[in-house]
Motif scaffolding. Structure first.
Motif, PDB file in Angstrom:
ATOM      1  N   SER A  42       0.841  -1.188   0.000  1.00  0.00           N
ATOM      2  CA  SER A  42       0.000   0.000   0.000  1.00  0.00           C
ATOM      3  C   SER A  42       0.878   1.241   0.000  1.00  0.00           C
ATOM      4  O   SER A  42       1.804   1.344   0.800  1.00  0.00           O
ATOM      5  CB  SER A  42      -0.904  -0.003   1.238  1.00  0.00           C
ATOM      6  OG  SER A  42      -1.724   1.127   1.252  1.00  0.00           O
ATOM      7  N   TYR A  43       0.612   2.172  -0.925  1.00  0.00           N
ATOM      8  CA  TYR A  43       1.301   3.456  -0.972  1.00  0.00           C
ATOM      9  C   TYR A  43       0.307   4.544  -0.593  1.00  0.00           C
ATOM     10  O   TYR A  43      -0.880   4.448  -0.889  1.00  0.00           O
ATOM     11  CB  TYR A  43       1.833   3.762  -2.373  1.00  0.00           C
ATOM     12  CG  TYR A  43       2.996   2.928  -2.843  1.00  0.00           C
ATOM     13  CD1 TYR A  43       3.693   2.082  -1.989  1.00  0.00           C
ATOM     14  CD2 TYR A  43       3.407   2.990  -4.164  1.00  0.00           C
ATOM     15  CE1 TYR A  43       4.756   1.322  -2.444  1.00  0.00           C
ATOM     16  CE2 TYR A  43       4.475   2.233  -4.632  1.00  0.00           C
ATOM     17  CZ  TYR A  43       5.149   1.398  -3.766  1.00  0.00           C
ATOM     18  OH  TYR A  43       6.197   0.656  -4.224  1.00  0.00           O
ATOM     19  N   GLY A  89      -5.042   8.459  -0.813  1.00  0.00           N
ATOM     20  CA  GLY A  89      -4.665   9.866  -0.744  1.00  0.00           C
ATOM     21  C   GLY A  89      -4.855  10.626  -2.023  1.00  0.00           C
ATOM     22  O   GLY A  89      -4.517  11.794  -2.102  1.00  0.00           O
ATOM     23  N   VAL A  90      -5.382   9.993  -3.066  1.00  0.00           N
ATOM     24  CA  VAL A  90      -5.648  10.678  -4.321  1.00  0.00           C
ATOM     25  C   VAL A  90      -7.112  11.106  -4.306  1.00  0.00           C
ATOM     26  O   VAL A  90      -8.010  10.285  -4.452  1.00  0.00           O
ATOM     27  CB  VAL A  90      -5.370   9.768  -5.536  1.00  0.00           C
ATOM     28  CG1 VAL A  90      -5.652  10.504  -6.828  1.00  0.00           C
ATOM     29  CG2 VAL A  90      -3.941   9.263  -5.501  1.00  0.00           C
ATOM     30  N   VAL A  94      -9.367   5.499  -2.773  1.00  0.00           N
ATOM     31  CA  VAL A  94      -8.420   4.394  -2.813  1.00  0.00           C
ATOM     32  C   VAL A  94      -8.427   3.838  -4.223  1.00  0.00           C
ATOM     33  O   VAL A  94      -9.482   3.554  -4.780  1.00  0.00           O
ATOM     34  CB  VAL A  94      -8.794   3.280  -1.806  1.00  0.00           C
ATOM     35  CG1 VAL A  94      -7.850   2.097  -1.954  1.00  0.00           C
ATOM     36  CG2 VAL A  94      -8.788   3.812  -0.389  1.00  0.00           C
ATOM     37  N   ILE A  95      -7.254   3.724  -4.820  1.00  0.00           N
ATOM     38  CA  ILE A  95      -7.115   3.071  -6.116  1.00  0.00           C
ATOM     39  C   ILE A  95      -6.497   1.707  -5.827  1.00  0.00           C
ATOM     40  O   ILE A  95      -5.337   1.622  -5.420  1.00  0.00           O
ATOM     41  CB  ILE A  95      -6.240   3.890  -7.081  1.00  0.00           C
ATOM     42  CG1 ILE A  95      -6.793   5.308  -7.237  1.00  0.00           C
ATOM     43  CG2 ILE A  95      -6.154   3.199  -8.428  1.00  0.00           C
ATOM     44  CD1 ILE A  95      -5.894   6.232  -8.018  1.00  0.00           C
ATOM     45  N   ALA A  96      -7.269   0.658  -5.997  1.00  0.00           N
ATOM     46  CA  ALA A  96      -6.853  -0.679  -5.574  1.00  0.00           C
ATOM     47  C   ALA A  96      -6.290  -1.493  -6.735  1.00  0.00           C
ATOM     48  O   ALA A  96      -6.692  -1.334  -7.887  1.00  0.00           O
ATOM     49  CB  ALA A  96      -8.040  -1.414  -4.956  1.00  0.00           C
ATOM     50  N   GLY A  97      -5.344  -2.370  -6.384  1.00  0.00           N
ATOM     51  CA  GLY A  97      -4.862  -3.384  -7.310  1.00  0.00           C
ATOM     52  C   GLY A  97      -3.991  -2.899  -8.452  1.00  0.00           C
ATOM     53  O   GLY A  97      -3.954  -3.535  -9.501  1.00  0.00           O
ATOM     54  N   LEU A  98      -3.256  -1.800  -8.263  1.00  0.00           N
ATOM     55  CA  LEU A  98      -2.343  -1.342  -9.311  1.00  0.00           C
ATOM     56  C   LEU A  98      -1.108  -2.235  -9.341  1.00  0.00           C
ATOM     57  O   LEU A  98      -0.564  -2.586  -8.302  1.00  0.00           O
ATOM     58  CB  LEU A  98      -1.926   0.109  -9.076  1.00  0.00           C
ATOM     59  CG  LEU A  98      -3.043   1.156  -9.085  1.00  0.00           C
ATOM     60  CD1 LEU A  98      -2.463   2.545  -8.868  1.00  0.00           C
ATOM     61  CD2 LEU A  98      -3.846   1.100 -10.372  1.00  0.00           C
TER      62      LEU A  98
END
Length: 200
Positions: A42-43, A89-90, A94-98
């Motif tokens: 996680s970032y 944080g965008v 949450v943008i998952a699974g990149l």
């Protein structure tokens, strides 16, 4: 190992080969195995800011509030890993699974064009790339993101001596990047900017 890979890659881009979904990197005829198994990390980007509006002409953000890099449409994917990353944080989403990837960006150093190789970036593929100062510094990149108008150097410097100038807009530092074409990818020196190991 870091210096050997960085020096070898910067001497001549013709010896650097990446393939999609590979578990190794080949440099000057020698294969180097990637360390680590598939994992999910996680970032967090700019967790301490209410909102960040990046000017369209600004370039990729050099972000001291990010704990990992997220790549946009201003880079070219060179290799992918089996690991994924969730980015928070965008815009409070949450943008998952990149997929964690190695991406390349054409940048301009004071000595001419270079191809920056950014390992372990969560690849989003949209918008501008966000670089984590912590991730860059962990590989030995010296970053002075302070505006020259108040005494800063406004630049990044690599261990190999490449100096990349930064732009400052509204107090934030940016670097101009674009995806390298095949021709430019073969012609210009490659600079490894982040470590090709799981980033923590």
């Amino acid at each position: 190992m870091r210096n050997m890979l960085s020096n070898s890659a910067s001497r001549g881009a013709t010896g650097v080969e990446f393939g999609p979904h590979t578990s190794f990197v080949q440099i000057d005829g020698s294969a180097y195995q990637r360390i680590g198994n598939a994992m999910k990390v996680s970032y967090r980007l700019s967790h301490n800011r209410q909102s960040v509006v990046i000017p369209l002409s600004a370039g990729a953000l050099i972000d001291g509030g990010a704990n990992g890099g997220m790549s946009g449409d201003d880079v070219r994917v060179m290799a992918t890993t089996d690991s994924t990353c969730d980015v928070t944080g965008v815009a409070n989403n949450v943008i998952a699974g990149l997929q964690l990837s190695t991406v390349a960006g054409l940048m301009h150093s004071v000595s001419g064009p270079v191809i920056g190789l950014f390992n372990q970036y969560a690849h989003y593929g949209k918008g501008k790339t966000v670089h984590s100062t912590a991730q860059l510094r962990a590989f030995g990149i010296t970053i002075d993101d302070v505006s020259r108008s108040i005494g800063g150097l406004q630049r990044m410097a690599t261990a190999d001596g490449y100096v990349i100038l930064l732009a400052v807009h509204d107090g934030l530092a940016y670097v101009d990047m674009r995806p390298p074409t095949d021709d430019k990818n073969e012609r210009y020196p490659h600079i490894i900017m982040t470590l090709d190991m799981p980033w923590d």
